[in-house]
Structure formats: C-alpha cells, structure tokens
Design a protein around this motif. Structure first.
Motif, short mmCIF file in Angstrom:
data_model
loop_
_atom_site.label_atom_id
_atom_site.label_comp_id
_atom_site.label_asym_id
_atom_site.label_seq_id
_atom_site.Cartn_x
_atom_site.Cartn_y
_atom_site.Cartn_z
N GLY A 20 -26.17 -47.34 -11.01
CA GLY A 20 -24.81 -47.70 -11.42
C GLY A 20 -24.49 -47.22 -12.83
O GLY A 20 -23.40 -46.72 -13.11
N GLU A 21 -25.45 -47.39 -13.73
CA GLU A 21 -25.25 -46.92 -15.11
C GLU A 21 -25.13 -45.40 -15.14
O GLU A 21 -24.32 -44.86 -15.91
N LEU A 23 -24.01 -43.51 -12.69
CA LEU A 23 -22.69 -43.20 -12.13
C LEU A 23 -21.61 -43.34 -13.19
O LEU A 23 -20.77 -42.45 -13.36
N LYS A 24 -21.63 -44.44 -13.91
CA LYS A 24 -20.64 -44.68 -14.95
C LYS A 24 -20.72 -43.61 -16.04
O LYS A 24 -19.70 -43.08 -16.49
N ARG A 27 -19.34 -40.30 -14.75
CA ARG A 27 -17.88 -40.40 -14.63
C ARG A 27 -17.22 -40.29 -16.01
O ARG A 27 -16.26 -39.53 -16.20
N GLN A 34 -12.10 -44.80 -13.07
CA GLN A 34 -12.57 -45.25 -11.76
C GLN A 34 -11.53 -44.89 -10.69
O GLN A 34 -11.89 -44.49 -9.59
N SER A 49 -16.33 -49.81 -9.04
CA SER A 49 -16.65 -50.80 -10.07
C SER A 49 -17.88 -51.60 -9.70
O SER A 49 -18.77 -51.81 -10.54
N GLU A 52 -20.96 -49.41 -10.19
CA GLU A 52 -21.27 -49.21 -11.61
C GLU A 52 -21.87 -50.46 -12.25
O GLU A 52 -22.65 -50.37 -13.19
N ASN A 53 -21.50 -51.63 -11.73
CA ASN A 53 -22.00 -52.88 -12.28
C ASN A 53 -23.20 -53.42 -11.51
O ASN A 53 -23.58 -54.58 -11.68
#
Length: 88
Positions: A20-21, A23-24, A27, A34, A49, A52-53
């Motif tokens: 997730g980190e 991916l963020k 991005r 998002q 979201s 990412e979390n």
C-alpha cells in the motif's frame, strides 16, 4: 572547521514498506490523485484508498491494472521489500 566521521549517524539503508505504501509512493511520484488513478484503472477511489492504507489487499488483478497505469512491473507493487541479494 574539521569534520569527523564520528560527528555523523549512519543512515538506515533499507526500510520495509507495505504494498500500500509503495502504491501511494508510485502514485504521488507521478503526480496522480487517487481519483486520477481510479479513472485510469477502473478501480474505485475508495478501493485505492483502502489499498494505500493497508485495509484491503491489492491482489494480482488489481496489481496488473495499477502497474500498467503506473508503468512499473506488478511485482514492484506487490513485493516492494523483496531483496534479491538475500535469495539463496
């Protein structure tokens, strides 16, 4: 002014990050919101979201769609802390 090695703290070389980190980070590096990523992948903004979390797993199919838009191999997203140097 004389500089001595003892005056510095060694930097941490690696930090484990979650998919997730990663991916963020990918991005944000491409300056996508998002919503932008959602529009380009067909994955809802709320799911992006959640991924990412680390509330929702990314999974193979989502990783393929995300990787195509982010222009990376899907393994970069799914296995961000993989270190080939530690493979026997």
């Amino acid at each position: 002014m004389k500089v001595n090695k003892k005056d510095f703290v060694r930097a941490k070389v690696n930090r484990k990050i979650s998919p997730g980190e990663m991916l963020k980070t990918l991005r944000e590096l491409q300056e996508l919101t998002q919503k932008d990523l959602a529009d380009q992948t067909g994955i809802s903004q709320s799911n992006i979201s959640a991924m990412e979390n680390n509330v929702s797993q990314i999974g193979r199919d989502r990783a393929l769609a995300l990787a195509k838009v982010l222009k990376v191999h899907p393994a970069v997203i799914l296995f961000p802390d993989f270190d080939i140097a530690h493979v026997a």
